[in-house]
Scaffold this active site. Structure first.
Site, PDB file in Angstrom:
ATOM      1  N   LYS A 178      -4.818 -28.826  47.870  1.00 45.96           N
ATOM      2  CA  LYS A 178      -5.359 -27.341  47.824  1.00 45.96           C
ATOM      3  C   LYS A 178      -4.400 -26.627  47.721  1.00 45.96           C
ATOM      4  O   LYS A 178      -3.268 -26.370  48.798  1.00 45.96           O
ATOM      5  CB  LYS A 178      -6.405 -27.133  49.049  1.00 45.96           C
ATOM      6  CG  LYS A 178      -6.813 -25.880  48.922  1.00 45.96           C
ATOM      7  CD  LYS A 178      -7.556 -25.400  50.202  1.00 45.96           C
ATOM      8  CE  LYS A 178      -6.774 -24.842  51.355  1.00 45.96           C
ATOM      9  NZ  LYS A 178      -5.837 -23.504  50.608  1.00 45.96           N
ATOM     10  N   SER A 180      -2.457 -22.617  48.025  1.00 47.60           N
ATOM     11  CA  SER A 180      -2.809 -21.377  48.826  1.00 47.60           C
ATOM     12  C   SER A 180      -3.602 -20.522  48.165  1.00 47.60           C
ATOM     13  O   SER A 180      -3.540 -20.658  47.070  1.00 47.60           O
ATOM     14  CB  SER A 180      -1.286 -20.606  49.156  1.00 47.60           C
ATOM     15  OG  SER A 180      -1.736 -19.402  49.638  1.00 47.60           O
ATOM     16  N   SER A 230       2.173 -22.959  57.914  1.00 50.87           N
ATOM     17  CA  SER A 230       2.681 -22.390  59.443  1.00 50.87           C
ATOM     18  C   SER A 230       2.333 -23.432  60.635  1.00 50.87           C
ATOM     19  O   SER A 230       1.564 -24.302  60.666  1.00 50.87           O
ATOM     20  CB  SER A 230       1.950 -21.123  59.650  1.00 50.87           C
ATOM     21  OG  SER A 230       0.461 -21.138  59.790  1.00 50.87           O
ATOM     22  N   GLU A 251       5.175 -30.354  57.384  1.00 49.28           N
ATOM     23  CA  GLU A 251       6.140 -29.334  57.258  1.00 49.28           C
ATOM     24  C   GLU A 251       5.872 -27.935  57.485  1.00 49.28           C
ATOM     25  O   GLU A 251       5.286 -27.157  56.904  1.00 49.28           O
ATOM     26  CB  GLU A 251       6.724 -29.495  55.508  1.00 49.28           C
ATOM     27  CG  GLU A 251       6.823 -30.735  55.262  1.00 49.28           C
ATOM     28  CD  GLU A 251       8.227 -31.471  55.915  1.00 49.28           C
ATOM     29  OE1 GLU A 251       8.976 -30.678  56.542  1.00 49.28           O
ATOM     30  OE2 GLU A 251       8.270 -32.626  55.867  1.00 49.28           O
ATOM     31  N   CYS A 285      11.421 -21.731  54.723  1.00 43.03           N
ATOM     32  CA  CYS A 285      11.467 -22.282  55.957  1.00 43.03           C
ATOM     33  C   CYS A 285      12.708 -22.467  56.378  1.00 43.03           C
ATOM     34  O   CYS A 285      13.073 -22.756  57.450  1.00 43.03           O
ATOM     35  CB  CYS A 285      10.358 -23.517  55.878  1.00 43.03           C
ATOM     36  SG  CYS A 285      10.778 -24.488  54.621  1.00 43.03           S
ATOM     37  N   GLU A 382       9.685 -16.943  63.746  1.00 37.21           N
ATOM     38  CA  GLU A 382      10.027 -16.881  62.229  1.00 37.21           C
ATOM     39  C   GLU A 382       9.294 -15.544  61.822  1.00 37.21           C
ATOM     40  O   GLU A 382       8.038 -15.240  61.684  1.00 37.21           O
ATOM     41  CB  GLU A 382       9.118 -18.145  61.485  1.00 37.21           C
ATOM     42  CG  GLU A 382       9.255 -18.112  60.181  1.00 37.21           C
ATOM     43  CD  GLU A 382       8.651 -19.491  59.519  1.00 37.21           C
ATOM     44  OE1 GLU A 382       7.282 -19.572  59.504  1.00 37.21           O
ATOM     45  OE2 GLU A 382       9.411 -20.477  58.775  1.00 37.21           O
TER      46      GLU A 382
END
Ligand code: NAD
Length: 478
Positions: A178, A180, A230, A251, A285, A382
């Site tokens: 899937k 985003s 996230s 991740e 990231c 972050e």
């Protein structure tokens, strides 16, 4: 793959390209203008069930192929991707807001990732077969874990999809992927290629937002969930995995420190951070977002970074001269602006950028924030935007302690001319990647992944193949 690939909005289920049957469509937008590029129908719960059922049916046949046969299919997909590289680059640039000059390299990298993983799966490693117990021979088989639910983020839409499905397929798993809901277009274009090149059900692609991902993650026939996203989503997925004790590959976020010691080459640092801090508008990231400098070099670092930020060319994403494009959405831009505003209110100063421009699109300037406290949220959380903080450390020991003092552990860099000091720092910093006199550079052969809140499991390299396969002991008593 037909016509303008931006219009490919179908799901891939059991080898067929079919429109998602969900209630409402998610519009895929161009973040540089806000224009709707395509209405992408969401997958319905029945679509997700059909995709998982197709992956389950396809698993025995795909797993039974030789590694060479699987590699041949995956290499054909990599070839097809590269032969449509221009269309993929345009789709990725338009939908993810990436400056067009930066994208061809990403598409080539995706093809290289697929080829490396397909080839490496032909030589999986295990202990030598042998007689470890008297009168019996033991050996190890590596078995694919089964159906993998792969869930990808929006910052490198196609690359993150590749990092999930390529190692899984290479070792014999089947996949329901899937993308985003913000950036489905390049993955759906790849699905159109896969429909022609892979056996039905081996790779399925469904569309939609969090609830579609949640249904997929919780599906009882999914053996493993692989998420890039996230920390908040990582926790939800881990909870969804718990009842079935599913294997997890997470991740998640990062907050990469850049430790600059007094003997560092500041010119090389500035050239590297131009890309490592501000490339992809800082939505990376591993972005070099947290510079920590010792006293003799601090002033020169602030000056050099400010100059880099001020000199970046911002503009439309289809202009080859543009270096800094928009953020993914106006919501993300407002979130980034909020971090900077609160840091300034708490006493930090801005030496470059710091205010969103007027006009359309989710643009935010390259921004340098100096002097935040170690416990400030802009240091600890972050931001995921083109924002770099610079902090002063009293000495190298304090700089390394500050570098490690965050909940994340994805990547870090150390800048020094002293090889011994660099090696000691690399040994002491518990981050999944540590660069010395560089930041951000990766390759298909080396692992990518983190410690702590950055998650666990490794993308790329032979370690990814390990994660999507289980070692089994077979013992034959003579
Ligand atoms: P996100 O967590 O909002 O979404 C990621 C994916 O999860 C999307 O496909 C989304 O639809 C899906 N999702 C949302 N809720 C879900 C749920 N409850 N169950 C299952 N799936 C669900 O992340 P994002 O905003 O798309 O991406 C940005 C984040 O990704 C950043 O935190 C960034 O650091 C991280 N990221 C990490 C890496 C890495 O390698 N460590 C790489 C790229 C991005």
């Amino acid at each position: 793959m037909s016509g303008t690939h931006l219009n490919d909005t179908a799901n891939l289920i059991d080898g067929e390209l079919v429109a998602g049957g969900g209630a409402a469509a998610d519009p895929a937008r161009d973040p540089s203008t806000g224009t709707v590029l395509a209405e992408v129908p969401r997958s319905s719960p029945a679509d997700v069930d059909r995709a998982v059922a197709a992956a389950r049916r396809a698993f025995p046949g795909w797993r039974a192929l030789t590694p060479a046969d699987r590699a041949a299919r995956l290499n054909a997909l990599a070839d097809a991707l590269q032969s449509h590289a221009k269309a993929f680059a345009e789709a990725e640039s338009a939908n993810a807001g990436k400056p067009i000059a930066a994208v061809p390299e990403e598409i080539d990298y995706c093809a290289d990732n697929i080829r490396f993983l397909a080839g490496a799966a032909r030589s999986l490693q295990a202990p030598a077969a042998g007689e470890y117990v008297e009168g019996a021979t033991s050996f190890v088989r590596r078995e694919p874990v089964g159906v993998v639910a792969a869930i990808a983020p929006w910052n490198y839409p196609l690359m993150m999809a590749v990092w999930k499905f390529a190692p899984a397929l290479a070792v014999g798993c089947t996949v329901v992927l899937k993308p985003s809901e913000l950036t489905p277009l390049s993955t759906l274009a790849l699905a159109a290629l896969a429909a022609e090149l892979l056996p039905p059900g081996v790779l399925n692609v469904v569309t939609g937002d969090g609830p579609v991902g949640a249904q997929l993650a919780a599906h009882p026939d999914v053996a493993m969930i692989s998420l890039t996203g996230s920390v908040a989503t990582g926790r939800k997925v881990a909870a969804a995995a718990a009842p079935g004790l599913k294997r997890l590959h997470l991740e998640l976020g990062g907050k990469a420190p850049v430790v600059v010691l007094d003997d560092a080459d500041v010119e090389a640092l500035a050239a590297s951070l131009r890309i490592a801090s501000f490339g992809n508008a800082g939505q990376d990231c591993t972005a070099a977002c947290r510079v920590i400098a010792t006293p003799a070099v601090y002033g020169r670092v602030v000056e050099a970074l400010t100059e880099v930020a001020d000199s970046l060319r911002t503009g439309p994403t289809d202009d080859p001269a543009t270096e800094l494009g928009p953020l993914i959405s106006t919501a993300q831009r407002d979130r980034v602006a909020g971090f900077v505003g609160r840091a300034v209110a708490a006493g930090a100063s801005v030496t470059a950028g710091g205010a969103a421009p007027d006009g359309p699109g989710a643009y935010y300037p390259a921004t340098v924030v100096i002097g935040p406290d170690q416990d400030a949220e802009i240091v600890q959380r972050e931001v995921f935007g083109p924002v770099v903080t610079v902090q002063r450390a009293a000495d190298p020991e304090q700089a390394l302690a500050m570098a490690s003092d965050v909940p994340y552990g994805l990547s870090a860099s150390v800048w020094t001319a002293d090889a011994g000091r660099a090696l000691r720092a690399a040994a002491g910093l518990r981050f999944g990647a540590v660069w010395v006199n560089d930041h951000l550079t990766g390759c298909s052969e080396m692992p990518h992944g983190g410690f702590g809140q950055s998650g666990y499991g490794r993308d790329l390299s032979g370690y990814a193949l390990d994660h999507y396969s289980e070692p089994r002991h077979v013992m034959v008593r003579w």
